[in-house]
Design a protein around this motif. Structure first.
Motif, PDB file in Angstrom:
ATOM      1  N   THR A   1       0.445  -0.895   0.094  1.00  0.00           N
ATOM      2  CA  THR A   1      -0.188   0.065  -0.023  1.00  0.00           C
ATOM      3  C   THR A   1       0.990   1.474   0.112  1.00  0.00           C
ATOM      4  O   THR A   1       0.513   2.470  -0.189  1.00  0.00           O
ATOM      5  CB  THR A   1      -0.974   0.117   1.485  1.00  0.00           C
ATOM      6  OG1 THR A   1      -0.323   0.095   2.606  1.00  0.00           O
ATOM      7  CG2 THR A   1      -2.025  -0.826   1.070  1.00  0.00           C
ATOM      8  N   LYS A   2       2.292   1.099   0.984  1.00  0.00           N
ATOM      9  CA  LYS A   2       2.861   2.304   0.771  1.00  0.00           C
ATOM     10  C   LYS A   2       4.196   2.563  -0.487  1.00  0.00           C
ATOM     11  O   LYS A   2       4.293   3.969  -0.374  1.00  0.00           O
ATOM     12  CB  LYS A   2       3.534   2.747   2.111  1.00  0.00           C
ATOM     13  CG  LYS A   2       2.248   2.499   3.500  1.00  0.00           C
ATOM     14  CD  LYS A   2       1.472   4.042   3.030  1.00  0.00           C
ATOM     15  CE  LYS A   2       0.571   3.289   4.539  1.00  0.00           C
ATOM     16  NZ  LYS A   2      -0.251   4.542   4.564  1.00  0.00           N
TER      17      LYS A   2
ATOM     18  N   ASP B   1       3.290   8.742  -3.181  1.00  0.00           N
ATOM     19  CA  ASP B   1       2.701  10.209  -3.123  1.00  0.00           C
ATOM     20  C   ASP B   1       1.301   9.809  -3.436  1.00  0.00           C
ATOM     21  O   ASP B   1       0.611   8.543  -3.523  1.00  0.00           O
ATOM     22  CB  ASP B   1       2.992  10.781  -4.276  1.00  0.00           C
ATOM     23  CG  ASP B   1       2.641  10.857  -5.832  1.00  0.00           C
ATOM     24  OD1 ASP B   1       1.904   9.617  -6.418  1.00  0.00           O
ATOM     25  OD2 ASP B   1       3.575  11.576  -6.454  1.00  0.00           O
ATOM     26  N   GLU B   2       0.239  10.787  -3.625  1.00  0.00           N
ATOM     27  CA  GLU B   2      -0.855  10.659  -2.971  1.00  0.00           C
ATOM     28  C   GLU B   2      -1.634   9.852  -4.262  1.00  0.00           C
ATOM     29  O   GLU B   2      -2.712   9.483  -4.223  1.00  0.00           O
ATOM     30  CB  GLU B   2      -1.881  12.126  -3.051  1.00  0.00           C
ATOM     31  CG  GLU B   2      -1.609  12.582  -1.842  1.00  0.00           C
ATOM     32  CD  GLU B   2      -0.418  13.727  -1.799  1.00  0.00           C
ATOM     33  OE1 GLU B   2       0.372  14.337  -2.729  1.00  0.00           O
ATOM     34  OE2 GLU B   2       0.284  13.671  -0.459  1.00  0.00           O
ATOM     35  N   GLN B   3      -0.913  10.179  -5.529  1.00  0.00           N
ATOM     36  CA  GLN B   3      -1.407   9.403  -6.618  1.00  0.00           C
ATOM     37  C   GLN B   3      -0.270   8.201  -6.853  1.00  0.00           C
ATOM     38  O   GLN B   3      -1.106   7.353  -8.113  1.00  0.00           O
ATOM     39  CB  GLN B   3      -1.105  10.272  -7.712  1.00  0.00           C
ATOM     40  CG  GLN B   3      -1.747  11.582  -8.473  1.00  0.00           C
ATOM     41  CD  GLN B   3      -0.970  13.538  -7.597  1.00  0.00           C
ATOM     42  OE1 GLN B   3       0.404  12.476  -7.480  1.00  0.00           O
ATOM     43  NE2 GLN B   3      -1.989  13.802  -7.075  1.00  0.00           N
ATOM     44  N   GLY B   4      -0.547   7.549  -5.774  1.00  0.00           N
ATOM     45  CA  GLY B   4       0.115   5.937  -6.459  1.00  0.00           C
ATOM     46  C   GLY B   4       1.720   6.554  -7.174  1.00  0.00           C
ATOM     47  O   GLY B   4       2.363   4.899  -7.166  1.00  0.00           O
ATOM     48  N   LYS B   5       2.117   7.361  -7.211  1.00  0.00           N
ATOM     49  CA  LYS B   5       3.795   7.139  -8.141  1.00  0.00           C
ATOM     50  C   LYS B   5       4.622   7.128  -6.668  1.00  0.00           C
ATOM     51  O   LYS B   5       4.724   7.969  -6.327  1.00  0.00           O
ATOM     52  CB  LYS B   5       3.332   8.388  -8.818  1.00  0.00           C
ATOM     53  CG  LYS B   5       2.170   8.695  -9.569  1.00  0.00           C
ATOM     54  CD  LYS B   5       3.167   8.200 -10.963  1.00  0.00           C
ATOM     55  CE  LYS B   5       1.578   8.525 -12.203  1.00  0.00           C
ATOM     56  NZ  LYS B   5       0.906   7.759 -13.345  1.00  0.00           N
TER      57      LYS B   5
END
Length: 143
Positions: A76-77, A89-93
């Protein structure tokens, strides 16, 4: 003591119980006391063996829970990019500097840090914990 040894101890104790059940009135009182002492010892050893097994199982359960938590954290992180793993980051990048691969295998998720001790022209990225050196450039995540 392992599970097989604990089971063996219990089997031995049950055998002694069977012998006690088969005692005739002709047995000497000393013989009876000896059998009871043997039974008590066998049961004590079996109990200690089961306590050891219970402790081992608890330790394994704790290790499994820790490994599951690490897998969940990684899923998840963290994000893979190139040869490194980065925090998402917030967008999963991938963002920022990577996590130290050496420490990650130990369950530590530490970002690499810049080592500027040799001056501005020779900044390298190192792990703050294990001190592994990852070179001069190419470790910062690319958008």
């Amino acid at each position: 003591m392992d599970i097989a040894a604990a089971i063996s101890g219990i089997t031995s104790a049950l055998g002694l119980v069977k012998e006690l059940r088969d005692i005739n009135a002709q047995f000497d009182q000393a013989e009876l006391k000896l059998k009871i002492a043997d039974l008590t010892e066998a049961l004590s050893e079996a109990k200690l063996g089961l306590v050891d097994v219970a402790e081992e199982l608890q330790a394994k359960d704790a290790e499994i829970a820790n490994l599951k938590e690490q897998l969940q954290f990684r899923a998840t992180k963290l994000v893979d990019q190139g040869h490194f793993r980065y925090f998402a980051d917030e967008q999963g990048k991938a963002a920022g500097v990577p996590v130290c691969p050496v420490c990650e295998t130990k369950g530590l998720f530490l970002k690499l840090a810049q080592d500027r001790s040799k001056g501005a022209g020779s900044v390298t990225y190192v792990c703050p914990s294990c001190k592994a050196n990852y070179g001069y450039h190419g470790v910062v995540a690319r958008a």
